[in-house]
Design a protein around this motif. Sequence first.
Motif, PDB file in Angstrom:
ATOM      1  N   ARG A 111       2.809-100.514 125.666  1.00  0.00           N
ATOM      2  CA  ARG A 111       3.995 -99.710 125.946  1.00  0.00           C
ATOM      3  C   ARG A 111       4.252 -98.822 124.744  1.00  0.00           C
ATOM      4  O   ARG A 111       4.213 -99.287 123.608  1.00  0.00           O
ATOM      5  CB  ARG A 111       5.191-100.616 126.200  1.00  0.00           C
ATOM      6  N   PHE A 112       4.518 -97.542 125.000  1.00  0.00           N
ATOM      7  CA  PHE A 112       4.777 -96.586 123.933  1.00  0.00           C
ATOM      8  C   PHE A 112       6.224 -96.121 124.017  1.00  0.00           C
ATOM      9  O   PHE A 112       6.808 -96.091 125.100  1.00  0.00           O
ATOM     10  CB  PHE A 112       3.839 -95.381 124.051  1.00  0.00           C
ATOM     11  N   PRO A 113       6.804 -95.728 122.879  1.00  0.00           N
ATOM     12  CA  PRO A 113       8.211 -95.313 122.889  1.00  0.00           C
ATOM     13  C   PRO A 113       8.472 -94.018 123.645  1.00  0.00           C
ATOM     14  O   PRO A 113       9.559 -93.815 124.156  1.00  0.00           O
ATOM     15  CB  PRO A 113       8.568 -95.172 121.414  1.00  0.00           C
ATOM     16  N   GLY A 114       7.500 -93.151 123.758  1.00  0.00           N
ATOM     17  CA  GLY A 114       7.704 -91.881 124.451  1.00  0.00           C
ATOM     18  C   GLY A 114       6.914 -91.837 125.747  1.00  0.00           C
ATOM     19  O   GLY A 114       5.887 -92.498 125.896  1.00  0.00           O
ATOM     20  N   GLU A 115       7.382 -91.053 126.683  1.00  0.00           N
ATOM     21  CA  GLU A 115       6.704 -90.915 127.975  1.00  0.00           C
ATOM     22  C   GLU A 115       5.399 -90.130 127.873  1.00  0.00           C
ATOM     23  O   GLU A 115       4.521 -90.274 128.709  1.00  0.00           O
ATOM     24  CB  GLU A 115       7.635 -90.243 128.986  1.00  0.00           C
ATOM     25  N   ASN A 116       5.276 -89.288 126.845  1.00  0.00           N
ATOM     26  CA  ASN A 116       4.119 -88.403 126.752  1.00  0.00           C
ATOM     27  C   ASN A 116       2.859 -89.080 126.217  1.00  0.00           C
ATOM     28  O   ASN A 116       1.767 -88.558 126.387  1.00  0.00           O
ATOM     29  CB  ASN A 116       4.448 -87.193 125.872  1.00  0.00           C
ATOM     30  N   VAL A 117       2.960 -90.231 125.580  1.00  0.00           N
ATOM     31  CA  VAL A 117       1.792 -90.866 124.969  1.00  0.00           C
ATOM     32  C   VAL A 117       1.059 -91.713 126.010  1.00  0.00           C
ATOM     33  O   VAL A 117       1.634 -92.628 126.591  1.00  0.00           O
ATOM     34  CB  VAL A 117       2.185 -91.732 123.759  1.00  0.00           C
ATOM     35  N   HIS A 118      -0.226 -91.387 126.220  1.00  0.00           N
ATOM     36  CA  HIS A 118      -1.070 -92.156 127.134  1.00  0.00           C
ATOM     37  C   HIS A 118      -2.039 -93.058 126.382  1.00  0.00           C
ATOM     38  O   HIS A 118      -2.556 -94.018 126.949  1.00  0.00           O
ATOM     39  CB  HIS A 118      -1.890 -91.220 128.025  1.00  0.00           C
ATOM     40  N   ILE A 119      -2.309 -92.729 125.115  1.00  0.00           N
ATOM     41  CA  ILE A 119      -3.357 -93.429 124.382  1.00  0.00           C
ATOM     42  C   ILE A 119      -3.098 -93.357 122.876  1.00  0.00           C
ATOM     43  O   ILE A 119      -2.574 -92.364 122.370  1.00  0.00           O
ATOM     44  CB  ILE A 119      -4.737 -92.819 124.712  1.00  0.00           C
ATOM     45  N   GLU A 120      -3.471 -94.434 122.184  1.00  0.00           N
ATOM     46  CA  GLU A 120      -3.494 -94.465 120.723  1.00  0.00           C
ATOM     47  C   GLU A 120      -4.715 -95.274 120.322  1.00  0.00           C
ATOM     48  O   GLU A 120      -4.979 -96.333 120.901  1.00  0.00           O
ATOM     49  CB  GLU A 120      -2.227 -95.107 120.160  1.00  0.00           C
ATOM     50  N   ILE A 121      -5.462 -94.768 119.360  1.00  0.00           N
ATOM     51  CA  ILE A 121      -6.684 -95.448 118.921  1.00  0.00           C
ATOM     52  C   ILE A 121      -6.678 -95.577 117.405  1.00  0.00           C
ATOM     53  O   ILE A 121      -6.404 -94.612 116.696  1.00  0.00           O
ATOM     54  CB  ILE A 121      -7.956 -94.678 119.340  1.00  0.00           C
TER      55      ILE A 121
END
Length: 128
Positions: A111-121
Amino acid sequence: MEKRRIGFDDIYAAGPHYSRGVRAGNMLFLSGCTANRSDAENGKPMEQLRVVLDRLTRMVEAEGGKPSDIVKLTTFVKNTDDWFPFDGEQADIYHEFFGDDYPTNTIVGARFPGENVHIEIDAIAVLD
């Protein structure tokens, strides 16, 4: 072993309370990258994947490495359905950056804090 904290401000600056990267000997540890502050920030998952892999490989190259020096990725994704099965455009993008020298990769739903983030690596590289 000396440890050096690296900002990579010209590629993707870190936040105020962490380092973008830490170099320890021939090991390079890179903090999680997103597509924030890029043209893909509000884009689709595969658009964001391309930006994130570009940023990670450029940071490795800035330290004298090459994409094949990346040995480990941990990929956090908003919607696992976007990433499985691992084929099609996603496989093409990884091949674009790594050729046949794929790193290990763990994909984790997040789960990410913003709606725009789909991925983090985040990444680990072993530099020659």
